[in-house]
Design a protein around this motif. Structure first.
Motif, short mmCIF file in Angstrom:
data_model
loop_
_atom_site.label_atom_id
_atom_site.label_comp_id
_atom_site.label_asym_id
_atom_site.label_seq_id
_atom_site.Cartn_x
_atom_site.Cartn_y
_atom_site.Cartn_z
N LEU A 1 -3.97 -4.58 8.81
CA LEU A 1 -2.55 -4.76 8.46
C LEU A 1 -1.70 -3.56 8.87
CD1 LEU A 1 -2.76 -6.28 4.85
CD2 LEU A 1 -2.37 -7.50 7.00
N ASN A 2 -2.33 -2.56 9.46
CA ASN A 2 -1.65 -1.30 9.83
C ASN A 2 -1.20 -0.51 8.61
OD1 ASN A 2 -0.98 0.50 11.92
ND2 ASN A 2 1.14 -0.18 11.98
N PHE A 3 -1.97 -0.65 7.52
CA PHE A 3 -1.76 0.17 6.33
C PHE A 3 -2.14 1.61 6.66
CE2 PHE A 3 -3.69 2.19 2.59
CZ PHE A 3 -2.65 2.12 1.68
N HIS A 4 -1.33 2.57 6.23
CA HIS A 4 -1.58 3.97 6.60
C HIS A 4 -1.69 4.86 5.36
CE1 HIS A 4 -1.63 7.46 9.25
NE2 HIS A 4 -0.72 8.04 8.47
N ASP A 5 -2.83 5.50 5.25
CA ASP A 5 -3.05 6.50 4.20
C ASP A 5 -3.78 7.66 4.86
OD1 ASP A 5 -3.33 7.91 1.88
OD2 ASP A 5 -4.85 6.61 1.00
N PHE A 6 -3.02 8.60 5.40
CA PHE A 6 -3.56 9.63 6.27
C PHE A 6 -4.73 10.38 5.65
CE2 PHE A 6 -3.18 14.21 7.58
CZ PHE A 6 -3.82 14.05 8.81
N ALA A 7 -4.56 10.95 4.45
CA ALA A 7 -5.63 11.76 3.87
C ALA A 7 -5.95 11.38 2.43
CB ALA A 7 -5.28 13.25 3.95
N GLY A 8 -5.39 10.28 1.93
CA GLY A 8 -5.90 9.78 0.67
C GLY A 8 -4.98 9.73 -0.53
N SER A 9 -3.68 9.58 -0.37
CA SER A 9 -2.82 9.36 -1.53
C SER A 9 -3.29 8.16 -2.33
CB SER A 9 -1.37 9.14 -1.09
OG SER A 9 -0.77 10.32 -0.63
N THR A 10 -3.75 7.13 -1.62
CA THR A 10 -4.27 5.94 -2.27
C THR A 10 -5.78 5.96 -2.36
OG1 THR A 10 -2.43 4.41 -1.87
CG2 THR A 10 -4.61 3.44 -1.96
N PHE A 11 -6.47 6.14 -1.24
CA PHE A 11 -7.93 5.99 -1.21
C PHE A 11 -8.67 7.06 -2.00
CE2 PHE A 11 -7.13 3.72 2.99
CZ PHE A 11 -7.22 2.47 2.40
N VAL A 12 -8.04 8.19 -2.26
CA VAL A 12 -8.64 9.23 -3.10
C VAL A 12 -7.90 9.34 -4.42
CG1 VAL A 12 -9.26 11.66 -3.30
CG2 VAL A 12 -9.48 10.51 -1.09
N HIS A 13 -6.60 9.65 -4.36
CA HIS A 13 -5.88 10.00 -5.58
C HIS A 13 -5.58 8.79 -6.46
CE1 HIS A 13 -5.59 14.18 -4.46
NE2 HIS A 13 -5.35 13.77 -3.22
N SER A 14 -5.11 7.71 -5.87
CA SER A 14 -4.86 6.53 -6.70
C SER A 14 -6.16 5.92 -7.21
CB SER A 14 -4.07 5.47 -5.91
OG SER A 14 -2.73 5.86 -5.77
N VAL A 15 -7.20 5.94 -6.40
CA VAL A 15 -8.50 5.44 -6.87
C VAL A 15 -8.96 6.26 -8.07
CG1 VAL A 15 -10.96 5.27 -6.28
CG2 VAL A 15 -9.23 4.41 -4.69
N GLY A 16 -8.81 7.58 -7.99
CA GLY A 16 -9.13 8.41 -9.14
C GLY A 16 -8.19 8.15 -10.30
N GLY A 17 -6.91 7.95 -10.02
CA GLY A 17 -5.93 7.69 -11.07
C GLY A 17 -6.18 6.40 -11.82
N TRP A 18 -6.56 5.35 -11.07
CA TRP A 18 -6.87 4.08 -11.74
C TRP A 18 -8.11 4.23 -12.61
CZ3 TRP A 18 -3.20 0.81 -12.20
CH2 TRP A 18 -2.29 0.58 -11.17
N GLY A 19 -9.09 4.98 -12.14
CA GLY A 19 -10.27 5.25 -12.96
C GLY A 19 -9.91 6.03 -14.21
N PRO B 1 -16.25 4.18 -2.04
CA PRO B 1 -16.49 3.90 -0.61
C PRO B 1 -16.11 2.50 -0.17
CG PRO B 1 -18.57 4.03 -1.80
CD PRO B 1 -17.51 4.49 -2.74
N VAL B 2 -16.29 1.51 -1.04
CA VAL B 2 -15.92 0.14 -0.64
C VAL B 2 -14.41 0.03 -0.45
CG1 VAL B 2 -15.82 -2.25 -1.41
CG2 VAL B 2 -17.94 -0.96 -1.66
N ILE B 3 -13.65 0.58 -1.40
CA ILE B 3 -12.19 0.54 -1.26
C ILE B 3 -11.75 1.35 -0.05
CG2 ILE B 3 -10.02 1.27 -2.33
CD1 ILE B 3 -11.22 0.52 -5.03
N GLY B 4 -12.33 2.52 0.15
CA GLY B 4 -11.98 3.34 1.30
C GLY B 4 -12.28 2.67 2.63
N SER B 5 -13.31 1.83 2.65
CA SER B 5 -13.67 1.15 3.90
C SER B 5 -12.60 0.17 4.36
CB SER B 5 -15.00 0.40 3.73
OG SER B 5 -14.85 -0.77 2.92
N TRP B 6 -11.80 -0.31 3.43
CA TRP B 6 -10.76 -1.26 3.81
C TRP B 6 -9.74 -0.64 4.76
CZ3 TRP B 6 -9.40 -3.21 -1.82
CH2 TRP B 6 -10.51 -3.90 -2.33
N GLY B 7 -9.53 0.64 4.65
CA GLY B 7 -8.58 1.30 5.55
C GLY B 7 -9.26 2.24 6.51
N TRP B 8 -9.95 3.25 5.99
CA TRP B 8 -10.56 4.28 6.82
C TRP B 8 -11.78 3.77 7.58
CZ3 TRP B 8 -10.41 8.70 2.62
CH2 TRP B 8 -9.08 9.15 2.51
N GLY B 9 -12.43 2.74 7.04
CA GLY B 9 -13.62 2.21 7.70
C GLY B 9 -13.36 1.05 8.63
#
Length: 446
Positions: free
Chosen positions: A196-214, A181-189
């Motif tokens: 910065l106008n960073f765009h991650d519509f449904a979570g390539s980074t905030f869901v999938h990359s976060v899971g991938g790094w874990g 949730p903290v990482i997701g808040s940087w964009g979606w929150g």
């Protein structure tokens, strides 16, 4: 007869309505156009959340199918617990961390709106509409809560067949409670990446990359399965059920229409239909890309690689499904399907044992899909490659060390990996005292 009875019943109801008190009669009045749109928007968001929930069945069957029969119950157990833990922890504080509103406390990096659920369950339709205009507070939480556990589910596949179930569930608790949730808040929150106008519509980074790094952190600290690497060479450890894996991919494919389509957060017809089309193009091109690439590199078309190509295309298109053309969606998915094959082979060369290819599907293609927004997005969006790259690097710099720290603390306190004997015998008997397929277990490294 039925039509006559229906007419009598309708007349009786109309007559009764005429005798109702004024306030009760007002409650039965037809909805306004705005209210009708609100009902439709709200329903679509809920349906999207239910489709995302279905994805957990997909993850469970993909992971169990690509792993050995002696670990099937263990895998199903983990994937049953993850959405339950994720939804509850998200309610305790994850939702308020991810969407703090005006409660930003540390710059645009960390905010917190309070513990627990804060909405009135008896809110009137007017109060519910005032929350957002498209859906209720509870629909918002339901949809976002279904996303929350997905990051931990991605980790489950990468650490399968050797992680202690208790240790993995504790990791899930902390990762979903704080890191996601903290990482997701940087964009979606509305945090600093949004600025910065960073765009991650449904979570390539905030869901999938976060899971991938874990997943990467877990693989590094756990080490490979017994017998996976012999004299520096990767040995194949085959999954026990390709039908299960295929069923799982189709469940995920269907669920992704809610994952991406629901992220419109309204039932606006043009937007939904466009996103579903780009999502389908990404998945389809991913299948074809993996088919061609596996045929070239492995000399035969590989089903497991092709299935992962579908998922790779879906992950890749998730960041930009709303802002790239159908042609671009095909290119993004095709590249995703192509790169997933050498990526799986690369991780094997590095002796990073990932039984289901989660690192290649979710981490590598999460990064690719996010960067692809900066390359293929419609010009009027203003999305830049530099902003997308900044988001990718920032999320990696936060998620990977956080996951590494959680896994390391667990390893030092309660242990992370099952014993050698338990791993050889199978986690179904060792961790759960039961078998998915009674009578078929045997003491072996296969």
């Amino acid at each position: 007869m039925m039509h006559k009875l229906k007419t009598v019943s309708t007349l009786a109801l109309l007559g009764a309505a005429a005798t109702l008190p004024a306030e009760e009669a007002a409650a039965t009045a037809p909805a306004t156009a705005a209210e009708a749109l609100f009902y439709i928007d709200n329903l679509w968001v809920l349906i999207g959340g239910m489709l995302v929930f279905l994805m957990h069945l997909g993850f469970a069957t993909v992971e169990s199918g690509l792993c050995r029969a002696k670990n099937c119950t263990n895998i199903l157990f983990k994937n049953t617990l993850v959405p339950a833990i994720g939804f509850i922890t998200y309610a305790i504080m994850g939702f308020s961390l991810m969407y703090p509103g005006e409660a930003w406390q540390v710059g645009r990096v960390l905010g917190f709106a309070g513990f627990g659920m804060g909405a009135d369950p008896d809110a009137t339709i007017a109060q519910a509409m005032a929350y957002n205009g498209h859906f209720t507070y509870w629909s918002d939480f339901f949809f976002q809560g279904m996303f929350a556990a997905t990051a931990a589910t991605i980790v489950s596949g990468a650490v399968a067949e050797r992680v202690k179930v208790s240790s993995f569930l504790i990791f899930t608790f902390f990762y979903v409670m704080f890191v996601y949730p903290v990482i997701g808040s940087w964009g979606w929150g509305g945090g600093w990446l949004a600025d910065l106008n960073f765009h991650d519509f449904a979570g390539s980074t905030f869901v999938h990359s976060v899971g991938g790094w874990g997943a990467l952190a877990g693989v590094l600290l756990l080490g490979p399965r017994i017998g996976k690497y012999v004299n520096g060479k990767a040995m194949p450890i085959m999954g026990h059920s390709m039908p299960l894996a295929t069923i799982g991919v189709f469940c995920l494919w269907l669920g992704w229409f809610g994952f991406n389509g629901g992220s419109i957060l309204s039932a606006e017809p043009t937007k939904i239909s466009f996103v579903l089309v780009t999502t389908m193009f990404g998945a389809s091109a991913g299948v074809i890309g993996a088919l061609v690439c596996s045929s070239v590199l492995l000399h035969k078309p590989d089903l497991s690689m092709t299935l992962n190509g579908c998922l790779a295309g879906l992950v890749a298109i998730t960041a930009g499904a709303d802002c790239v053309s159908p042609t671009s969606a095909i290119i993004i998915g095709l590249v995703g399907g192509v790169i997933v094959v050498p990526s799986v082979l690369m991780f094997d060369k590095l002796q990073l044992d990932d039984p289901v290819g989660a690192l290649s599907v979710h981490l590598v293609n999460g990064i690719w899909g996010t960067l692809a927004v900066g390359i293929f997005a419609f010009p009027d969006t203003g999305y830049s490659f530099l902003a997308q790259l900044t988001g990718v690097l920032a999320v990696g710099a936060a998620a990977f060390p956080s996951a590494l720290l959680i896994f390391y603390a667990i390893r030092k306190t309660m242990g992370l990996r099952v014993s050698e004997e338990e791993e050889l015998r199978g986690l179904d008997l060792g961790e759960h005292g039961m078998e998915a397929y009674p009578g078929f277990q045997f003491f072996s490294n296969q």
